[in-house]
Design a protein around this motif. Structure first.
Motif, mmCIF file in Angstrom:
data_model
loop_
_atom_site.group_PDB
_atom_site.id
_atom_site.type_symbol
_atom_site.label_atom_id
_atom_site.label_comp_id
_atom_site.label_asym_id
_atom_site.label_seq_id
_atom_site.Cartn_x
_atom_site.Cartn_y
_atom_site.Cartn_z
ATOM 1 N N THR A 12 18.483 -3.134 12.670
ATOM 2 C CA THR A 12 16.724 -1.755 12.041
ATOM 3 C C THR A 12 17.078 -2.036 13.508
ATOM 4 N N LEU A 13 16.897 -0.470 13.737
ATOM 5 C CA LEU A 13 17.002 0.477 14.444
ATOM 6 C C LEU A 13 15.538 1.492 14.193
ATOM 7 N N ALA A 14 14.638 1.620 15.272
ATOM 8 C CA ALA A 14 13.319 2.555 15.323
ATOM 9 C C ALA A 14 13.677 3.446 15.351
ATOM 10 N N HIS A 15 13.687 4.999 15.487
ATOM 11 C CA HIS A 15 13.634 5.630 15.791
ATOM 12 C C HIS A 15 13.125 7.161 15.532
ATOM 13 N N THR A 16 12.445 7.794 16.724
ATOM 14 C CA THR A 16 11.738 8.744 16.059
ATOM 15 C C THR A 16 12.017 10.606 16.013
ATOM 16 N N THR A 17 11.461 11.508 15.411
ATOM 17 C CA THR A 17 11.982 12.771 15.205
ATOM 18 C C THR A 17 10.880 13.461 15.253
ATOM 19 N N VAL A 18 11.090 14.282 15.829
ATOM 20 C CA VAL A 18 9.906 15.560 15.651
ATOM 21 C C VAL A 18 10.730 17.126 15.549
ATOM 22 N N GLY A 19 9.703 18.087 15.735
ATOM 23 C CA GLY A 19 10.524 18.942 15.697
ATOM 24 C C GLY A 19 10.945 20.107 14.299
ATOM 25 N N THR A 20 11.987 21.348 14.184
ATOM 26 C CA THR A 20 11.890 21.446 13.211
ATOM 27 C C THR A 20 13.803 21.972 13.207
ATOM 28 N N ASN A 21 14.113 21.533 11.746
ATOM 29 C CA ASN A 21 15.723 22.269 11.349
ATOM 30 C C ASN A 21 16.345 21.254 11.964
ATOM 31 N N LEU A 22 16.542 19.880 12.190
ATOM 32 C CA LEU A 22 16.598 18.330 12.607
ATOM 33 C C LEU A 22 18.170 17.978 11.676
ATOM 34 N N LEU A 23 18.526 17.788 12.868
ATOM 35 C CA LEU A 23 19.684 16.443 12.315
ATOM 36 C C LEU A 23 19.831 14.895 13.290
ATOM 37 N N LEU A 24 20.021 14.222 12.373
ATOM 38 C CA LEU A 24 20.482 12.921 12.354
ATOM 39 C C LEU A 24 21.574 12.185 12.903
ATOM 40 N N VAL A 25 21.873 12.124 13.781
ATOM 41 C CA VAL A 25 23.668 10.936 13.423
ATOM 42 C C VAL A 25 23.507 9.631 14.756
ATOM 43 N N VAL A 26 24.222 9.136 14.060
ATOM 44 C CA VAL A 26 24.401 7.861 13.641
ATOM 45 C C VAL A 26 25.770 6.701 13.989
ATOM 46 N N GLY A 27 25.429 6.808 14.595
ATOM 47 C CA GLY A 27 27.162 5.892 15.534
ATOM 48 C C GLY A 27 27.077 4.493 15.485
ATOM 49 N N VAL A 28 27.844 4.074 15.376
ATOM 50 C CA VAL A 28 28.056 2.215 14.856
ATOM 51 C C VAL A 28 29.293 1.851 16.293
ATOM 52 N N SER A 29 29.456 1.049 16.981
ATOM 53 C CA SER A 29 30.551 1.050 17.310
ATOM 54 C C SER A 29 30.420 -0.784 17.092
ATOM 55 N N ILE A 30 31.864 -1.070 16.528
ATOM 56 C CA ILE A 30 31.801 -2.585 16.363
ATOM 57 C C ILE A 30 33.347 -3.671 16.835
ATOM 58 N N ASN A 31 32.801 -4.807 17.356
ATOM 59 C CA ASN A 31 34.158 -5.677 17.750
ATOM 60 C C ASN A 31 34.258 -5.887 16.834
ATOM 61 N N ILE A 32 35.633 -5.220 16.025
ATOM 62 C CA ILE A 32 36.390 -6.439 14.966
ATOM 63 C C ILE A 32 37.433 -7.273 15.333
ATOM 64 N N THR A 33 37.188 -7.583 16.762
ATOM 65 C CA THR A 33 38.173 -9.234 16.942
ATOM 66 C C THR A 33 37.824 -9.959 15.618
ATOM 67 N N ASN A 34 37.005 -10.828 15.461
ATOM 68 C CA ASN A 34 36.464 -11.922 14.704
ATOM 69 C C ASN A 34 36.711 -11.779 13.445
ATOM 70 N N ASN A 35 36.987 -9.981 12.772
ATOM 71 C CA ASN A 35 37.025 -9.830 11.788
ATOM 72 C C ASN A 35 37.167 -8.766 11.450
ATOM 73 N N THR A 36 38.581 -7.995 10.935
ATOM 74 C CA THR A 36 38.986 -7.184 11.260
ATOM 75 C C THR A 36 38.788 -6.374 10.390
ATOM 76 N N GLY A 37 38.418 -6.938 8.697
ATOM 77 C CA GLY A 37 37.697 -6.059 7.318
ATOM 78 C C GLY A 37 37.029 -5.410 7.864
ATOM 79 N N ALA A 38 36.348 -6.167 8.910
ATOM 80 C CA ALA A 38 34.518 -5.845 8.733
ATOM 81 C C ALA A 38 34.242 -3.953 8.865
ATOM 82 N N THR A 39 33.660 -3.212 8.423
ATOM 83 C CA THR A 39 33.118 -1.657 8.220
ATOM 84 C C THR A 39 31.337 -1.937 7.718
ATOM 85 N N VAL A 40 30.855 -0.550 7.532
ATOM 86 C CA VAL A 40 29.508 -0.290 7.747
ATOM 87 C C VAL A 40 29.791 0.108 6.264
ATOM 88 N N THR A 41 28.794 -0.671 5.273
ATOM 89 C CA THR A 41 28.657 -0.085 3.827
ATOM 90 C C THR A 41 27.471 0.928 3.957
#
Length: 331
Positions: A210-239
Motif C-alpha cells: 500500500t502506497l499513499a499518493h496525492t493527486t491534484v489538477g485536471t486531465n490527469l493520468l496516473l502511472v504505477v510502476g512495479v519492479s520485482i526481484n523474482i530470483t526466489n520465485n520466477t513466476g511472481a507477477t502483479v495480479t
C-alpha cells in the motif's frame, strides 16, 4: 532576490550572527527574481543552514558581496564545496558560492490572501516537487510561445486588429482558421503533478503493498510502476493495482533475460483527487520465497483523456560501468 537596502551590510552581519547562534530570522523579500514561488514584499522564514542536509531545489540565503540573495540551489557538490543557485524567474545561474557564504535555509513564507495570512512551506520534498512542476510549466510555456505557428497567429491577430472590414467590424475569420488549423498538441502541456514510491520485502501467496499518493489538477493520468526481484520465485507477477479502489489497466510487463527481475507498468485515466491509496496485489506461485518489490506512482496533468499512452516497449541488459540500455520509442 537581492537586498538593495542601504543597511544591507548591517542586515548581513545581524543575520549571520543570529543564524550562526542557532536562531531563526524573518525578513521581507524584495525583487521578482524568485517569482512565482516568492513574491516581492512577502515575509520569509529562514533557519540556520545545515550544509549536510542541503538538497538541490532548496532555497538558501547567501551573501554576494554586500548584497544578499534568497535563490534556489541548482547544483549541490559538498565534496568540492561548490553550490550554484538560480532565481526561479531567471534563465541563468548565479555565480558559484561556497558553504561559508550560505547563511540559512528559507523554510517558509507568509502569504497574504485578502485579509488572511497563511504560512506556506518552502522546504522539503513536497515544496521541491511544486517548484519542479512550476519550472516545467514555465519551460513548456516558453517553448510554446516560440513555436512558429503561434508567432504567426499573434502577428496575424495584430494585423487584423488594425484592419477592419467595410462594416467597421474586425474580420476574425482568418485568425480563427489559423488557430483551428493548429494541432491540438500545440495548446496542451503535460506536466508532473506528484510522485511517490515505496520499497518492501514480501512473502506469502498473495501479498499486497500500500502506497499513499496525492493527486491534484485536471486531465490527469496516473502511472504505477512495479519492479520485482523474482530470483526466489520466477513466476511472481502483479495480479492487480487499484487507486482509491478503482482498478488500473496493465500497460505492459517485462522479465529480464536471466529471469531474475520483472517490471510492470499500470495506468489509470482521471484518477480520484486527493490523498488515496495505491494498492498493489502480487501473486507468488506456491507461496514460496521472499521478494524485494519497489512501487512507484506518478501523476501527470494536462494529459489526453482518450488515448494518453502509446504501446509498451521494453529492453534489458547486463550491468556495466557505465551501464546503458537502448529502448525503442513506442509507436
Amino acid at each position: 532576490m537581492t537586498e538593495d537596502r542601504p543597511q544591507s551590510e548591517l542586515f548581513g552581519s545581524l543575520s549571520h550572527l543570529l543564524l550562526s547562534s542557532g536562531c531563526s530570522v524573518r525578513f521581507q523579500a524584495r525583487g521578482k527574481s524568485m517569482e512565482p514561488a516568492i513574491r516581492d514584499g512577502e515575509i520569509l522564514h529562514v533557519k540556520p543552514v545545515v550544509v549536510g542536509e542541503l538538497c538541490k531545489g532548496d532555497i538558501v540565503l547567501f551573501g554576494d558581496g554586500l548584497k544578499f540573495r534568497a535563490h534556489r540551489l541548482v547544483v549541490v557538490d559538498r565534496g568540492r564545496d561548490v553550490f550554484i543557485t538560480r532565481g526561479d524567474a531567471g534563465t541563468e545561474s548565479d555565480g558559484t558560492v561556497c558553504a561559508a557564504q550560505l547563511l540559512g535555509t528559507v523554510v517558509a513564507k507568509e502569504e497574504r490572501t485578502g485579509t488572511r495570512t497563511q504560512t506556506v512551506q518552502l522546504c522539503g520534498k513536497r515544496a521541491r516537487m511544486r517548484a519542479l512542476v512550476s519550472s516545467l510549466r514555465r519551460s513548456g510555456s516558453r517553448a510554446l510561445r516560440s513555436l512558429p505557428i503561434l508567432r504567426k497567429a499573434r502577428l496575424l491577430r495584430q494585423s487584423i486588429l488594425k484592419k477592419k472590414d467595410i462594416s467597421g467590424t474586425p474580420n476574425w475569420l482568418p485568425l480563427l482558421l489559423t488557430l483551428l488549423s493548429a494541432p491540438a498538441a500545440v495548446f496542451g502541456q503535460v506536466a508532473i503533478d506528484s510522485t511517490t514510491s515505496i520499497g518492501q520485502r514480501v512473502s506469502g501467496a498473495t501479498p499486497t503493498i500500500t502506497l499513499a499518493h496525492t493527486t491534484v489538477g485536471t486531465n490527469l493520468l496516473l502511472v504505477v510502476g512495479v519492479s520485482i526481484n523474482i530470483t526466489n520465485n520466477t513466476g511472481a507477477t502483479v495480479t492487480g493495482v487499484t487507486y482509491n479502489t478503482t482498478a488500473l489497466t496493465l500497460a505492459g510487463a517485462h522479465n529480464d533475460a536471466g529471469n531474475t527481475r520483472r517490471v510492470e507498468m499500470w495506468s489509470l485515466i482521471a484518477p480520484a483527487l486527493g490523498v488515496n491509496n495505491v494498492i498493489v496485489t502480487l501473486s507468488l506461485p506456491g507461496g514460496t520465497g521472499t521478494l524485494g518489490v519497489v512501487v512507484g506512482a506518478i501523476t501527470f496533468t494536462g494529459v489526453d483523456q482518450t488515448s494518453p499512452l502509446r504501446s509498451f516497449v521494453s529492453a534489458d541488459g547486463a550491468a556495466g560501468t557505465p551501464a546503458s540500455i537502448n529502448v525503442p520509442s513506442g509507436s
